[in-house]
Design a protein around this motif. Structure first.
Motif, short mmCIF file in Angstrom:
data_model
loop_
_atom_site.label_atom_id
_atom_site.label_comp_id
_atom_site.label_asym_id
_atom_site.label_seq_id
_atom_site.Cartn_x
_atom_site.Cartn_y
_atom_site.Cartn_z
N UNK A 9 0.80 -1.24 0.00
CA UNK A 9 0.00 0.00 0.00
C UNK A 9 0.83 1.28 0.00
N UNK A 10 2.09 1.21 0.43
CA UNK A 10 2.92 2.43 0.49
C UNK A 10 3.97 2.46 -0.62
N UNK A 11 3.91 1.49 -1.51
CA UNK A 11 4.91 1.38 -2.57
C UNK A 11 5.01 2.67 -3.39
N UNK A 12 3.88 3.27 -3.69
CA UNK A 12 3.88 4.47 -4.54
C UNK A 12 4.52 5.68 -3.86
N UNK A 13 4.65 5.62 -2.52
CA UNK A 13 5.21 6.76 -1.80
C UNK A 13 6.73 6.70 -1.67
N UNK A 86 8.99 14.55 10.98
CA UNK A 86 9.58 14.52 9.64
C UNK A 86 8.56 14.92 8.58
N UNK A 87 7.28 14.58 8.80
CA UNK A 87 6.24 14.95 7.85
C UNK A 87 6.08 16.47 7.79
N UNK A 88 6.25 17.13 8.94
CA UNK A 88 6.12 18.59 8.97
C UNK A 88 7.28 19.27 8.27
N UNK A 94 5.93 13.13 -0.52
CA UNK A 94 5.77 11.99 0.38
C UNK A 94 5.47 12.45 1.81
N UNK A 95 5.49 13.75 2.03
CA UNK A 95 5.41 14.31 3.39
C UNK A 95 4.20 13.84 4.18
N UNK A 96 3.07 13.65 3.53
CA UNK A 96 1.86 13.24 4.25
C UNK A 96 1.78 11.74 4.51
N UNK A 97 2.79 11.00 4.07
CA UNK A 97 2.70 9.54 4.12
C UNK A 97 3.89 8.87 4.82
N UNK A 98 4.79 9.65 5.40
CA UNK A 98 5.98 9.05 6.00
C UNK A 98 5.64 8.12 7.17
N UNK A 99 4.77 8.57 8.06
CA UNK A 99 4.39 7.72 9.20
C UNK A 99 3.69 6.46 8.69
N UNK A 100 2.92 6.61 7.64
CA UNK A 100 2.25 5.45 7.03
C UNK A 100 3.29 4.43 6.54
N UNK A 101 4.37 4.92 5.94
CA UNK A 101 5.45 4.05 5.48
C UNK A 101 6.10 3.34 6.66
#
Length: 392
Positions: A9-13, A86-88, A94-101
């Motif tokens: 699910x996070x491959x695209x990020x 790190x997202x901030x 990718x900033x909105x998805x780092x924690x998701x990764x």
């Protein structure tokens, strides 16, 4: 060997990160033209895999089969506090998805059989047996009389205590109940309250948390509640965002942190002035602020308290330095948790405040430990306790 579907699910990020290093530092181009640390793990270990850019690169290599999950990899993955700073700072898409990764990396570690860390495995065992990650007897959650009198089946408002407040920072539950009573709120504490599932979600044991989420939503729905109020930032994030994001579950009720609920109902309370006036600084919990978007409600509440002078730390709101306790770090990597908290205490002392206020029992616990370890004279208090003590 390629990674399992947990990273799909996070491959695209992971291909968006340009490793520009903007995730490593906060730049204050305002009152202070300077850079400040942003990542607790990166600053502590000073090695690329501990920063966001390094973990993102590990995820990419695992997806492409160029890298295998090892015990060393797992240690680095679980050193992240998932604070989201790190997202901030990130200047890429990718900033909105780092924690998701990073959460996907943990789920991948669990799927490989190498994760979670030993201290985290007990979370699931204890929740399965006692309904809380601490392994405390389930019935002790409701042992106090001020809790028992509000345990009922139906109410428009449900107060979800959470495990840390119920078992470790019990005064928070006592003060929250007291404030709700003084506002004249008819609320319920559900007799079958159990863990929200946050300790499992943040340590990669996400599959085990689905049934918990479903059970919790069903219990509140059955109570006919229109709003769930939490006094724990971690519980707030889990209820407000993770049940839907991780499991696709819909909540037929509103979720508010106690600071939001206080802001909306504070006119129902009257306060006595603090004498002498108290200079206070506020610590933004990561789960409430960066993960939940709640920055101003606690500050608005503090500004309504007569005699309270709020002064900000250099790193505040989206740039707030983490307390160091989250995502299982306090349980498994205690030195990192404590040293991170010590830096926050030093920053709070620099404001000239005598009282450090926060809005999360886990933050209060770890920052309190740092105050003791650093022999600091800083006082520590949850915002709900301060409000309760100042009600006239």
């Amino acid at each position: 060997m390629r990674a399992s579907s947990k990273l799909e699910p996070v491959k695209k990020y992971v291909y968006i990160c340009a490793r520009c290093n903007s995730c490593k530092l906060i730049y204050h181009n305002g009152e202070r033209d300077e850079y400040m640390e942003s990542c607790p793990a990166g600053s502590y270990f000073v090695f690329e895999p501990y920063w966001a850019s390094g973990k993102n690169l590990m995820a990419r290599a695992l997806i492409e089969g160029e890298y295998e999950m090892t015990e060393s990899t797992v240690q680095k993955i679980y050193s992240c506090i998932l604070c989201g700073q790190c997202e901030s700072c990130c200047q890429q898409d990718v900033s909105d998805h780092l924690v998701e990764v990073f959460e996907a990396l943990r789920a991948e570690a669990v799927a490989s059989g190498l994760g979670p860390l030993p201290a985290h495995r007990t979370f699931k065992e204890n929740i399965d047996k006692q309904g809380n990650p601490y392994g405390e007897p389930a019935d002790q959650r409701f042992a106090e009389e001020y809790i028992k009198k509000h345990v009922k089946d139906k109410a428009d408002v449900v107060y979800f205590m959470g495990c840390t407040a119920a078992y470790r920072e019990k005064d928070l539950v006592k003060h929250t109940v007291s404030v709700l009573e003084k506002m004249g709120i008819d609320f319920a504490i559900l007799k079958d309250e159990t863990c929200c599932g946050s300790p499992l979600i943040t340590t990669g044991q996400v599959d085990a948390a689905r049934s918990i989420a479903e059970k919790n939503i069903a219990a509140v729905t059955s109570a006919g509640a229109k709003v769930v109020v939490t006094s724990c930032a971690g519980c707030f994030r889990t209820w407000a965002t993770q049940y839907e994001k991780k499991f696709g579950l819909t909540l037929p009720f509103k979720v508010q942190h106690i600071t939001e609920y206080l802001k909306d109902n504070i006119k129902k309370l009257k306060f006595k002035a603090a004498k002498p006036p108290i200079k206070v600084t506020y610590h933004d919990p990561c789960h409430l602020g960066r993960h939940g978007g709640v920055y101003e409600a606690p500050r608005e509440v503090l500004k309504r308290l007569p005699g309270i002078d709020l002064v900000e730390m250099p790193r505040n709101r989206k740039n707030a330095w983490c307390c160091g306790a989250g995502a299982g770090v306090k349980s498994a990597i205690k030195d990192l948790a404590l040293e991170t908290a010590k830096k926050r205490i030093a920053e709070s002392e620099g404001t000239g405040a005598s009282l450090l206020v926060t809005a999360c029992p886990f933050c209060e616990r770890n920052l309190g430990d740092a105050i003791k370890a650093a022999s600091s004279t800083m006082a520590m208090k949850d915002i709900v306790a301060l409000v309760d003590e100042m009600i006239s």
